[in-house]
Design an enzyme around this catalytic site. Structure first.
Site, PDB file in Angstrom:
ATOM      1  N   PHE A  53       0.658  -1.078  -0.088  1.00 41.29           N
ATOM      2  CA  PHE A  53      -0.319  -0.203   0.007  1.00 41.29           C
ATOM      3  C   PHE A  53       1.089   0.937   0.046  1.00 41.29           C
ATOM      4  CE2 PHE A  53      -2.384   3.984   1.561  1.00 41.29           C
ATOM      5  CZ  PHE A  53      -3.557   3.785   1.193  1.00 41.29           C
ATOM      6  N   ASP A  61       9.329   2.820   2.030  1.00 44.83           N
ATOM      7  CA  ASP A  61       8.170   3.361   2.104  1.00 44.83           C
ATOM      8  C   ASP A  61       7.445   3.135   3.879  1.00 44.83           C
ATOM      9  OD1 ASP A  61       5.818   5.015   2.531  1.00 44.83           O
ATOM     10  OD2 ASP A  61       4.655   3.835   0.701  1.00 44.83           O
ATOM     11  N   LYS A  80       2.314  11.170   7.062  1.00 43.95           N
ATOM     12  CA  LYS A  80       1.482  11.572   8.296  1.00 43.95           C
ATOM     13  C   LYS A  80       2.354  12.272   9.602  1.00 43.95           C
ATOM     14  CE  LYS A  80      -1.321   7.567   6.468  1.00 43.95           C
ATOM     15  NZ  LYS A  80      -0.899   5.981   5.895  1.00 43.95           N
TER      16      LYS A  80
HETATM   17  C1  LIG Z   1      -1.013   5.957   4.101  1.00 45.24           C
HETATM   18  C2  LIG Z   1       0.357   5.632   3.488  1.00 45.24           C
HETATM   19  C3  LIG Z   1       0.899   6.144   2.333  1.00 45.24           C
HETATM   20  C4  LIG Z   1      -0.668   6.620   1.697  1.00 45.24           C
HETATM   21  O1  LIG Z   1      -0.813   8.380   2.714  1.00 45.24           O
HETATM   22  P1  LIG Z   1      -1.263   9.111   1.482  1.00 45.24           P
HETATM   23  O2  LIG Z   1      -1.065  10.994   2.718  1.00 45.24           O
HETATM   24  O3  LIG Z   1      -2.791   8.925   2.533  1.00 45.24           O
HETATM   25  O4  LIG Z   1      -1.246   9.478   0.053  1.00 45.24           O
HETATM   26  C5  LIG Z   1       1.759   5.855   1.389  1.00 45.24           C
HETATM   27  N1  LIG Z   1       1.989   4.464   2.048  1.00 45.24           N
HETATM   28  C6  LIG Z   1       1.755   3.880   3.441  1.00 45.24           C
HETATM   29  C7  LIG Z   1       2.768   3.022   3.505  1.00 45.24           C
HETATM   30  C8  LIG Z   1       0.423   4.459   3.759  1.00 45.24           C
HETATM   31  O5  LIG Z   1       0.280   3.948   5.044  1.00 45.24           O
END
Ligand SMILES: *Cc1c(COP(=O)(O)O)cnc(C)c1O
Length: 413
Positions: A146, A232, A261
């Site tokens: 994700f 990520d 985040k």
């Molecule tokens: C939440 C998340 C994203 C996307 O972040 P947004 O601010 O919602 O675009 C990307 N990678 C990971 C691992 C995430 O948990």
């Protein structure tokens, strides 16, 4: 004045349904206030927040220090665009580089944009530094990843819910199983691979942990094959897992880290890509950007959010309380057939319910938890993610374990 303006939960939910998009399935709770580990609904009921906005509010809701910086900066200067310099951007970039141990940082807004930026960096680096033939660059992703919701990012997704009827898709991704080193070794044989791209712990997929040593071995294989390892850490970074980065458990440094985040403590969308000068310098003026990316307000908020993380020792707290939480929930799993086990690192944990992915058992448990004053969300039908703000105390955590125990032991399907 509050009384005149107040809306009931029912009214708020109906208004969203009537005027909004149906792209989420929220629990039926309408929140209007937050403080630390708690949120309150419009009727004044208090809840423990065990989602933390998908780990964006690690520092707790409305942290007073971050709030003050936000108010102060918002009253001075909020946005310049990158057409001009600001007195905040360099400080924020230095803070990121010093905190996470990288040479260079680029600021964006959302996690998805951070990942898009990483993809563009890897491709351009692949053509200009590695010598991949034009338009042939491959980025290797892993199953159940994700990374966000843009059309490019979902092109690498293996989740049909995220992809169905959103094609055509972006070429240039190749997907291998997660936590499988021989698959990495094989994929990297292709000389056109520019990057290996994954989450160190798969959060949205349901908190899947790799074997110890997997990530470090990935980095070594990437080095051997001249490929960039793009990690990520949008959800796992910033102390969530009990270390600054989840990658730190394997004691290696990725070529690129994507953050989002919690780097801004839930106040403002800020994301970033951290990397070396060699990689960052493939970007020249005009080749990439974002109007709000690196804006002074986001920068000031982010610096203070990272200060709070350090000074309140939130990752140490996450490490310590995470161990206690898993110990207690493991004991609970042994007491009931309803549960399978608990897994996670620090305060990013998942409780596995003894049912199928298609079942609604996890959702029903979350409804019961909500009635008892604890908010959590299932990821898939049989996994409940527990990720409270990292400011939670041991006493509060114990109270939450009692709520969970009470709900689970009295649950009837
Ligand atoms: C939440 C998340 C994203 C996307 O972040 P947004 O601010 O919602 O675009 C990307 N990678 C990971 C691992 C995430 O948990």
């Amino acid at each position: 004045m509050d009384k005149v303006m107040a809306m009931t939960s029912q009214e708020a939910m109906e208004m969203e349904k009537k005027y909004g998009a149906n792209n989420y399935a929220p629990l039926p709770v309408v929140l209007s206030k937050g403080e630390g580990v708690f949120v309150w609904d419009v009727e004044g009921k208090r809840y423990y927040d065990f989602l933390s906005a998908y780990s964006a509010v690690n520092q707790g809701h409305v942290h007073p220090r971050i709030l003050n910086v936000m108010i102060e900066q918002a009253s001075k200067l909020t946005l310049t665009s990158r057409a001009f310099y600001s007195d905040q951007l360099g400080i924020a970039e230095k803070k990121l580089c010093d905190t996470f141990g990288f040479e260079r940082a680029i600021l964006m807004n959302t996690g998805a944009e951070g990942n898009e930026t990483a993809i563009k960096l890897a491709r351009k680096w692949g053509y200009e530094k590695k010598g991949i033939p034009a338009n042939e660059a491959i980025i290797i992703g892993v199953e159940k990843n994700f990374h966000g919701r843009t059309t490019t990012i979902i092109s690498a997704s293996t989740d049909p819910v995220a992809t169905t009827n959103f094609g055509p898709f972006m070429p240039g991704f190749s997907i291998i199983p997660y936590n499988d080193l021989s698959a990495v070794e094989e994929a990297l044989q292709n000389p056109n691979v520019a990057g290996l791209w994954l989450e160190p712990i798969q959060g949205e997929a349901g908190v899947y942990l790799p074997d110890a040593g997997y990530l470090k071995a990935c980095q070594e294989l990437c080095k051997k094959h001249n490929v960039l390892f793009m990690v990520d850490e949008v959800q796992t970074g910033v102390g969530r897992t009990g270390k600054l980065l989840a990658s730190d458990y394997d004691e290696f440094k990725p070529d690129m880290v994507i953050l989002g985040k919690a780097i801004s403590g839930g106040f403002y969308p800020v994301s970033a890509v951290l990397t070396s000068s060699e990689v960052m310098d493939v970007f020249n003026p005009g080749e990439h950007g974002s109007t709000y990316g690196g804006n002074p307000l986001g920068c000031a908020v982010m610096v203070e959010a990272l200060n709070v993380l350090e000074e309140e020792q939130l990752m140490e707290n996450a490490f310590h309380l995470g161990n206690i939480f898993r110990e207690k929930l493991t004991a609970l799993c042994e007491k009931t057939d309803l549960l399978v086990n608990v897994r996670g690192k620090g305060l990013l944990n998942a409780l596995i319910v003894n049912d199928t992915e298609e079942s609604s058992t996890a959702t029903k448990i979350c409804y019961e938890l909500m009635h008892k004053g604890l908010l959590a969300k299932p990821t898939h039908g049989n996994i409940i993610r527990f990720a409270p703000p990292l400011v939670i105390s041991e006493e509060q955590l114990n109270e939450c374990v009692e709520i969970i125990t009470d709900v689970v032991m009295n649950f009837e399907k």
